[in-house]
Design an enzyme around this catalytic site. Structure first.
Site, PDB file in Angstrom:
ATOM      1  N   HIS A   1       0.898  -1.337   0.125  1.00 29.54           N
ATOM      2  CA  HIS A   1      -0.097  -0.074  -0.016  1.00 29.54           C
ATOM      3  C   HIS A   1       1.000   1.297  -0.057  1.00 29.54           C
ATOM      4  O   HIS A   1       0.320   2.361   0.501  1.00 29.54           O
ATOM      5  CB  HIS A   1      -0.909  -0.136   0.994  1.00 29.54           C
ATOM      6  CG  HIS A   1      -2.082  -1.047   0.933  1.00 29.54           C
ATOM      7  ND1 HIS A   1      -3.106  -0.880   0.172  1.00 29.54           N
ATOM      8  CD2 HIS A   1      -2.286  -2.029   1.609  1.00 29.54           C
ATOM      9  CE1 HIS A   1      -3.920  -1.848   0.212  1.00 29.54           C
ATOM     10  NE2 HIS A   1      -3.400  -2.653   1.347  1.00 29.54           N
TER      11      HIS A   1
ATOM     12  N   GLU B   1      -3.043  -0.086  -9.372  1.00 32.78           N
ATOM     13  CA  GLU B   1      -4.268   0.066  -9.047  1.00 32.78           C
ATOM     14  C   GLU B   1      -5.010   1.396  -8.961  1.00 32.78           C
ATOM     15  O   GLU B   1      -6.319   1.627  -8.946  1.00 32.78           O
ATOM     16  CB  GLU B   1      -4.593  -0.781  -7.514  1.00 32.78           C
ATOM     17  CG  GLU B   1      -3.776  -0.023  -6.372  1.00 32.78           C
ATOM     18  CD  GLU B   1      -4.303  -0.607  -5.232  1.00 32.78           C
ATOM     19  OE1 GLU B   1      -4.992  -0.300  -4.434  1.00 32.78           O
ATOM     20  OE2 GLU B   1      -3.626  -1.735  -4.937  1.00 32.78           O
TER      21      GLU B   1
ATOM     22  N   HIS C   1      -6.049  -5.773 -10.251  1.00 36.56           N
ATOM     23  CA  HIS C   1      -6.517  -5.357  -8.809  1.00 36.56           C
ATOM     24  C   HIS C   1      -8.045  -5.224  -8.927  1.00 36.56           C
ATOM     25  O   HIS C   1      -8.902  -4.931  -9.930  1.00 36.56           O
ATOM     26  CB  HIS C   1      -6.184  -3.726  -8.596  1.00 36.56           C
ATOM     27  CG  HIS C   1      -6.635  -3.540  -7.382  1.00 36.56           C
ATOM     28  ND1 HIS C   1      -7.729  -2.492  -7.017  1.00 36.56           N
ATOM     29  CD2 HIS C   1      -6.196  -3.531  -5.941  1.00 36.56           C
ATOM     30  CE1 HIS C   1      -7.990  -2.205  -5.873  1.00 36.56           C
ATOM     31  NE2 HIS C   1      -6.824  -2.821  -5.291  1.00 36.56           N
TER      32      HIS C   1
END
Length: 391
Positions: free
Chosen positions: A208, A258, A308
């Site tokens: 992330h 993503e 994703h």
């Protein structure tokens, strides 16, 4: 054939809200879709209303033209814009395929493969031993590819909502000091996972964007013995040159994408190259039209596509219809858990099914699933407990 109405419903979907869209025509043919944007549901919902006004009265068969108009006429770009475009673009593909009585993959060039491999998630949890049990559970469900989030940064977590505090604070940035023990902890988690899974199961790690370049390199060195299929988003998504440096110094393939807003957002990452594996989200990047452009661009650079897709049935159907047609497709994300599947069955008829880690490509018209609006309206928007704290 002309568009007569664009309808929209927002429904509670556990830890986020899903937005369902239906495009109606004067010939009775409809197209449907699903998008979501955790923390910004109402923003995207309003955008879909505005974009829908443009579509009313238009010929729904001109998908490419509508994609260009919605993107260029908005003046400002970015993922928040392209999510709104995705909702209408996906529904247009569904509508056109249903009008012809064919699956969406037929309109995209036909099947390149008969099944689409998918991976699932296992929570990092509080200890390596508990994580190994999570991995064992996914293996028992038939999956041979499993992804987790950074141990120590995420423990017992739904999306990014922490049910127990993580060792690394949720709002710690990539430039702040990390404890030395974090690398040993990460190794312990993957040592336990690899021992449980064996040498042939695909293990993946999603960061992330929580690390800077130096710490991303340290991470790559830490997990190298465990032969991960990829490390996802080790650095923040704004700087492709940071990923280039990490990729140059890592033996584990680097994945990202993503948060790309269509092929223009993808191009700087693919041309440098910053990634070995591209992860566009059909629901985020501008729909099937944009995702197909990204996949073609990635193919010219020898980059694989691993979509994703941690969302619901219509989003998954759109993703996998496109995946079935791509020669450079690698694998797709999925969120196939008993908790999630309850929503799939509640909100759609004929949702896509995964067995033994694969979705078998079907020839049902359009995307396949149909919305159960009578159920969707019973579960309206619910304020989300996730109000931020991590990327």
């Amino acid at each position: 054939m002309r568009v007569t109405a664009v309808r929209k419903w927002v429904a509670e979907f556990g830890y986020y809200n899903a937005i369902y869209v239906r495009i109606e025509t004067d010939e009775g043919v409809v197209g449907e879709s699903e998008v979501a944007m955790r923390r910004r549901t109402r923003t995207v919902s309003a955008l879909i209303d505005e974009l829908g006004e443009y579509l009313v009265g238009k010929d729904p068969t001109r998908i490419e033209q509508h994609f260009e108009r919605m993107y260029r006429d908005s003046f400002l770009g970015g993922t928040l814009l392209t999510i709104g475009i995705s909702a209408l673009d996906i529904a247009l593909w569904d509508l056109n395929a249903r009008a012809l009585g064919v699956p969406v993959h037929r309109l995209l060039g036909g099947k390149f493969r008969d099944s689409v491999p998918v991976y699932t998630h296992a929570r990092a949890t509080e200890t390596p031993e508990l994580f190994a049990k999570e991995v064992a559970d996914r293996l028992q469900r038939g999956f041979t590819a499993i992804k987790t989030t950074l141990p120590g940064f995420y423990t017992k977590v739904s999306s990014v909502h922490h049910e127990t505090p993580a060792a690394i604070p949720a709002r710690q940035t990539e430039t702040e000091l990390l404890p030395n023990w974090i690398w040993r902890l990460i190794a312990e988690y993957f040592d336990a996972a690899r021992e449980t899974a064996g040498p042939d199961v695909h293990l993946m790690l999603d960061c992330h964007g929580r690390l800077n370049v130096a710490n991303s390199v340290r991470l790559a060195e830490t997990v190298e013995p465990y032969r991960l299929t990829f490390i996802e988003e080790p650095t923040p998504p704004e700087r492709p040159d940071w990923l280039v440096e990490v990729a140059r110094r890592s033996s584990t393939p680097i994945a990202a994408g993503e948060r790309w807003a269509n092929h223009y957002g993808a191009a700087p990452f693919l041309e440098q190259p910053a990634v070995a594996i591209a992860q566009p989200d059909v629901m985020f990047c501008g729909g099937i039209t944009a995702a197909k452009r990204i996949a073609t661009l990635a193919e010219t650079h020898g980059v694989s596509i691993a979509f994703h897709n941690p969302f619901g049935p219509m989003a998954s159907a759109a993703t996998w219809q496109l995946a079935a047609t791509l020669p450079n497709f690698l694998i797709s994300e999925s969120m196939i858990t008993p908790q999630q599947m309850a929503y799939w069955d509640r909100y759609t008829e004929n949702p896509p099914r995964v067995s033994e880690g694969e979705w078998k490509v079907t020839d049902e018209p359009g995307l396949g699933p149909r919305l159960r609006v009578e159920e969707i309206v019973k579960h309206p928007f619910k304020p989300e407990y996730d109000q931020g704290g991590t990327r």
